[in-house]
Design a protein around this motif. Structure first.
Motif, PDB file in Angstrom:
ATOM      1  N   ARG A 114       0.804  -1.193   0.106  1.00  0.00           N
ATOM      2  CA  ARG A 114       0.098  -0.037   0.105  1.00  0.00           C
ATOM      3  C   ARG A 114       0.948   1.352  -0.021  1.00  0.00           C
ATOM      4  N   TYR A 115       0.360   2.219  -0.703  1.00  0.00           N
ATOM      5  CA  TYR A 115       1.145   3.625  -0.678  1.00  0.00           C
ATOM      6  C   TYR A 115       0.315   4.505   0.105  1.00  0.00           C
ATOM      7  N   GLN A 116      -0.865   4.412   0.051  1.00  0.00           N
ATOM      8  CA  GLN A 116      -1.842   5.128   1.013  1.00  0.00           C
ATOM      9  C   GLN A 116      -2.226   4.294   2.400  1.00  0.00           C
ATOM     10  N   LEU A 117      -1.522   4.886   3.267  1.00  0.00           N
ATOM     11  CA  LEU A 117      -1.610   3.941   4.703  1.00  0.00           C
ATOM     12  C   LEU A 117      -2.811   4.019   5.500  1.00  0.00           C
ATOM     13  N   LEU A 118      -3.318   5.331   5.335  1.00  0.00           N
ATOM     14  CA  LEU A 118      -4.730   5.511   6.355  1.00  0.00           C
ATOM     15  C   LEU A 118      -5.333   6.632   5.576  1.00  0.00           C
ATOM     16  N   TRP A 119      -6.776   6.555   5.816  1.00  0.00           N
ATOM     17  CA  TRP A 119      -7.550   7.442   5.347  1.00  0.00           C
ATOM     18  C   TRP A 119      -8.779   7.640   6.334  1.00  0.00           C
ATOM     19  N   LEU A 120      -8.899   8.976   7.021  1.00  0.00           N
ATOM     20  CA  LEU A 120      -9.942   8.897   8.199  1.00  0.00           C
ATOM     21  C   LEU A 120     -10.728  10.222   7.528  1.00  0.00           C
ATOM     22  N   PRO A 121     -11.741  10.197   6.568  1.00  0.00           N
ATOM     23  CA  PRO A 121     -12.289  11.329   6.197  1.00  0.00           C
ATOM     24  C   PRO A 121     -13.203  12.176   7.259  1.00  0.00           C
ATOM     25  N   GLN A 122     -13.458  11.449   8.466  1.00  0.00           N
ATOM     26  CA  GLN A 122     -14.213  12.170   9.268  1.00  0.00           C
ATOM     27  C   GLN A 122     -13.758  11.803  10.731  1.00  0.00           C
ATOM     28  N   LEU A 123     -12.502  12.501  11.077  1.00  0.00           N
ATOM     29  CA  LEU A 123     -11.842  12.318  12.352  1.00  0.00           C
ATOM     30  C   LEU A 123     -12.468  13.675  13.206  1.00  0.00           C
ATOM     31  N   THR A 124     -12.656  13.276  14.680  1.00  0.00           N
ATOM     32  CA  THR A 124     -12.926  14.519  15.342  1.00  0.00           C
ATOM     33  C   THR A 124     -12.023  14.264  16.467  1.00  0.00           C
ATOM     34  N   LEU A 125     -11.282  15.588  16.643  1.00  0.00           N
ATOM     35  CA  LEU A 125     -10.093  15.461  17.999  1.00  0.00           C
ATOM     36  C   LEU A 125     -11.073  15.956  19.006  1.00  0.00           C
ATOM     37  N   ALA A 126     -11.100  15.226  19.745  1.00  0.00           N
ATOM     38  CA  ALA A 126     -11.934  15.733  21.239  1.00  0.00           C
ATOM     39  C   ALA A 126     -10.887  16.457  22.139  1.00  0.00           C
ATOM     40  N   ASN A 127      -9.609  15.949  22.253  1.00  0.00           N
ATOM     41  CA  ASN A 127      -8.941  16.816  23.044  1.00  0.00           C
ATOM     42  C   ASN A 127      -7.473  16.824  22.574  1.00  0.00           C
ATOM     43  N   ASN A 128      -6.308  17.326  23.124  1.00  0.00           N
ATOM     44  CA  ASN A 128      -4.862  17.448  22.568  1.00  0.00           C
ATOM     45  C   ASN A 128      -4.371  16.055  22.425  1.00  0.00           C
ATOM     46  N   GLU A 129      -4.737  15.111  23.323  1.00  0.00           N
ATOM     47  CA  GLU A 129      -4.167  13.792  23.227  1.00  0.00           C
ATOM     48  C   GLU A 129      -5.116  12.668  22.648  1.00  0.00           C
ATOM     49  N   ASN A 130      -5.089  12.438  21.215  1.00  0.00           N
ATOM     50  CA  ASN A 130      -6.232  11.858  20.419  1.00  0.00           C
ATOM     51  C   ASN A 130      -5.152  10.855  19.828  1.00  0.00           C
ATOM     52  N   PRO A 131      -4.722   9.917  20.101  1.00  0.00           N
ATOM     53  CA  PRO A 131      -3.628   9.241  19.153  1.00  0.00           C
ATOM     54  C   PRO A 131      -4.301   8.185  18.187  1.00  0.00           C
ATOM     55  N   VAL A 132      -3.566   8.667  16.911  1.00  0.00           N
ATOM     56  CA  VAL A 132      -4.199   7.779  15.560  1.00  0.00           C
ATOM     57  C   VAL A 132      -3.097   6.891  15.191  1.00  0.00           C
ATOM     58  N   SER A 133      -3.428   5.767  15.226  1.00  0.00           N
ATOM     59  CA  SER A 133      -2.223   4.583  14.965  1.00  0.00           C
ATOM     60  C   SER A 133      -2.495   3.903  13.428  1.00  0.00           C
ATOM     61  N   PHE A 134      -1.621   3.567  12.818  1.00  0.00           N
ATOM     62  CA  PHE A 134      -1.781   2.688  11.464  1.00  0.00           C
ATOM     63  C   PHE A 134      -0.481   2.133  11.479  1.00  0.00           C
ATOM     64  N   TYR A 135      -0.334   0.895  10.323  1.00  0.00           N
ATOM     65  CA  TYR A 135       0.793   0.178  10.036  1.00  0.00           C
ATOM     66  C   TYR A 135       1.601   0.708   8.756  1.00  0.00           C
ATOM     67  N   THR A 136       2.807   0.911   8.795  1.00  0.00           N
ATOM     68  CA  THR A 136       3.266   1.073   7.444  1.00  0.00           C
ATOM     69  C   THR A 136       3.235  -0.153   6.802  1.00  0.00           C
ATOM     70  N   SER A 137       3.614  -0.027   5.186  1.00  0.00           N
ATOM     71  CA  SER A 137       3.503  -1.192   4.401  1.00  0.00           C
ATOM     72  C   SER A 137       4.762  -1.585   4.068  1.00  0.00           C
ATOM     73  N   ASP A 138       5.138  -2.502   3.161  1.00  0.00           N
ATOM     74  CA  ASP A 138       6.428  -3.200   2.922  1.00  0.00           C
ATOM     75  C   ASP A 138       7.172  -2.058   1.810  1.00  0.00           C
ATOM     76  N   VAL A 139       6.418  -1.010   1.327  1.00  0.00           N
ATOM     77  CA  VAL A 139       7.081  -0.048   0.440  1.00  0.00           C
ATOM     78  C   VAL A 139       8.002   0.781   1.295  1.00  0.00           C
ATOM     79  N   THR A 140       9.034   0.970   0.916  1.00  0.00           N
ATOM     80  CA  THR A 140      10.228   1.665   1.460  1.00  0.00           C
ATOM     81  C   THR A 140      10.204   3.294   0.877  1.00  0.00           C
ATOM     82  N   GLY A 141      10.605   4.083   1.512  1.00  0.00           N
ATOM     83  CA  GLY A 141      10.456   5.558   1.257  1.00  0.00           C
ATOM     84  C   GLY A 141      10.017   6.465   2.155  1.00  0.00           C
ATOM     85  N   THR A 142       9.873   7.664   1.582  1.00  0.00           N
ATOM     86  CA  THR A 142       9.302   8.724   2.559  1.00  0.00           C
ATOM     87  C   THR A 142       7.813   8.987   2.339  1.00  0.00           C
TER      88      THR A 142
END
Length: 127
Positions: A75-103
């Motif tokens: 995958r090149y697109q690792l995460l897509w959250l079209p409706q993310l609501t940030l309730a406070n300053n500490e709202n962690p979002v986690s995702f996994y990277t793919s096997d594709v290397t790069g920036t």
């Protein structure tokens, strides 16, 4: 004319989706099944917009390594959250990277409670 129950004239600008019209003539029929025999570029065939079904985007879960151990992830697109609501300053979002290397680039765009647009970008590298 025998099927028409009401004719309405709306003067001035009338917006239908992204288009603006300088007035509108609306015909309402008894069975609400009016079909025009007129044709031309000045007649708009409007369809009623229906609410779309909420999409669910795929996010792999690699906590159970036995299921996905030998399946490569390109995958090149690792995460897509079209409706993310940030309730406070500490709202962690986690995702996994793919096997594709790069920036990879993280882009966050949205609006504050006051309607002010916000846009943040950052990058991370996968080796």
């Amino acid at each position: 004319m025998k099927n028409i129950t009401k004719i309405s004239v709306i003067p001035g600008l009338y917006y239908l989706g992204p288009k603006a019209f300088n007035g509108l003539i609306s015909f309402t029929t008894k069975g609400q099944d009016y079909v025009s025999t007129q044709s031309g570029p000045y007649i708009l065939d409007a369809s009623v917009l229906r609410p779309s079904i909420k999409k669910e985007y795929y996010t792999p879960d690699y906590t159970d390594k036995s299921k996905n151990e030998r399946i490569p992830d390109y995958r090149y697109q690792l995460l897509w959250l079209p409706q993310l609501t940030l309730a406070n300053n500490e709202n962690p979002v986690s995702f996994y990277t793919s096997d594709v290397t790069g920036t990879f680039e993280i882009t966050l765009e949205g609006f504050t409670d006051q309607g002010i647009p916000v846009s943040l970008k950052d990058t991370f590298e996968v080796q």
